[in-house]
Design an enzyme around this catalytic site. Structure first.
Site, short mmCIF file in Angstrom:
data_model
loop_
_atom_site.label_atom_id
_atom_site.label_comp_id
_atom_site.label_asym_id
_atom_site.label_seq_id
_atom_site.Cartn_x
_atom_site.Cartn_y
_atom_site.Cartn_z
CE LYS A 1 -3.84 -2.49 1.88
NZ LYS A 1 -4.37 -3.19 3.02
CD GLN B 1 -3.39 -4.82 6.16
OE1 GLN B 1 -3.29 -3.84 5.42
NE2 GLN B 1 -3.94 -5.95 5.76
CG ASP C 1 -10.03 -1.07 3.80
OD1 ASP C 1 -9.77 -1.17 2.59
OD2 ASP C 1 -9.27 -1.48 4.70
#
Ligand code: NAP
Length: 281
Positions: free
Chosen positions: A49, A93, A116
């Protein structure tokens, strides 16, 4: 023999477009990534990322917390990132270290920074078909179908896997595009009978070799999201690739299909967050 849906090439084009649009903003978009604990796969994903952000002209800042720090500091960190006007997107994460409940953590992220698309408000907006962020993996699959002009309307889309990350939101997004969706899971009976009816078959289970050629209709479109490791360390999807490729009309390779698209869609969501509006959907 199926045409391979080149997720890598399309992801590169999308990232180039994000870079161009990001450069036109008054300041670069900024993504805060929170990495709690020492899960080795998570370390690799986060580095990926960071690279994607650099490629797209997006500033990324990774906040690394040890397990014991995370239990104490994670929620306050998210609260301060929520308040920080220099942060456009926040990504925590997963998986989180033991003792931390992901639901509470993900709900703590401000919905307008939830790139997300895990926050219940954004999930609800998606379910209602309202504008807003869309989860990256399903959005990547739709972008691939569109790029290859593969129609969705009226097609029977059979999805294997009903996770909140992939199958469930994809079912909603395909329905919103007038697909007719069958969502399968571990308790589904007569799986092969259902998969054989699919115009578009999505494999998102995580079991190598689950989908064999006899489960696939001649000319079907096969989107294989899964990322399984063979004993030799090779990355593979759920489909028996050579046999299914011979029967399908289009297929995503693993790697090089859904994976790069997921990452590109995250960049697009960060750009949308920086623009202060809703992600394109
Ligand atoms: P998950 O949370 O473990 O969900 C797996 C789903 O598969 C569950 O809904 C489960 O049913 C269902 N399932 C299990 N056995 C089945 C069977 N025999 N037949 C039909 N369905 C069955 O997994 P996930 O997070 O969605 O990930 C799925 C795969 O996609 C993994 O390989 C993951 O690595 C990969 N992935 C890839 C990307 C990417 O960017 N390419 C992104 C996300 C995930 P139940 O609900 O009944 O348990």
């Amino acid at each position: 023999m199926a045409v391979r849906l080149d997720g890598k090439a399309l992801a590169d084009r999308i990232k180039a477009q994000v870079r161009e649009e990001a450069a036109a903003l008054t300041r670069p978009p900024a993504l805060a990534v929170v990495l709690a604990g020492d899960d080795p796969a998570s370390q690799i994903y986060v580095r990926g990322k960071e690279r994607d952000c650099a490629e797209c002209g997006i500033q990324s800042r990774t906040h690394r917390l040890r397990c014991d720090e995370a239990r104490r500091d994670l929620l306050p960190l998210i609260a301060s990132l929520n308040q920080d006007p220099a942060v456009d997107g926040i990504l925590v994460q997963l998986p989180l270290p033991e003792g931390l409940e992901s639901r509470a953590v993900l709900q703590a992220i401000a919905p307008e920074k939830d790139v997300d698309c895990f926050h219940p408000l954004n999930v609800g907006r998606m379910a209602l078909g309202e504008p807003g962020f869309r989860p990256c993996t399903p959005a990547g699959l739709l972008a691939l179908l569109d790029a290859y002009a593969i129609p969705i309307r009226g097609r029977h889309c059979v999805i294997l896997g009903r996770s909140n990350l992939v199958g469930r939101p994809l079912a909603q997004m395909l329905t919103a595009r007038d697909g007719t969706v069958t969502l399968c899971h571990s308790r589904t009976e007569g799986l092969a009978d259902l998969t054989r009816q699919a115009d578009i078959l999505v494999c998102a289970v995580g079991q190598a070799g689950l989908v064999t050629a006899d489960m696939v209709r001649e000319g079907a479109v096969v989107l294989d999201v899964a990322m399984n490791r063979t004993p030799e360390g090779r990355l593979t999807g759920d489909a028996d690739f050579p046999a299914v490729e011979a029967k399908a009309s289009f297929i995503t390779p693993v790697p090089g299909g859904a994976g790069p698209m997921t990452r590109a869609m995250l960049m697009r969501n960060v750009l949308a967050a920086a623009k202060g509006g809703d992600a394109a959907c």
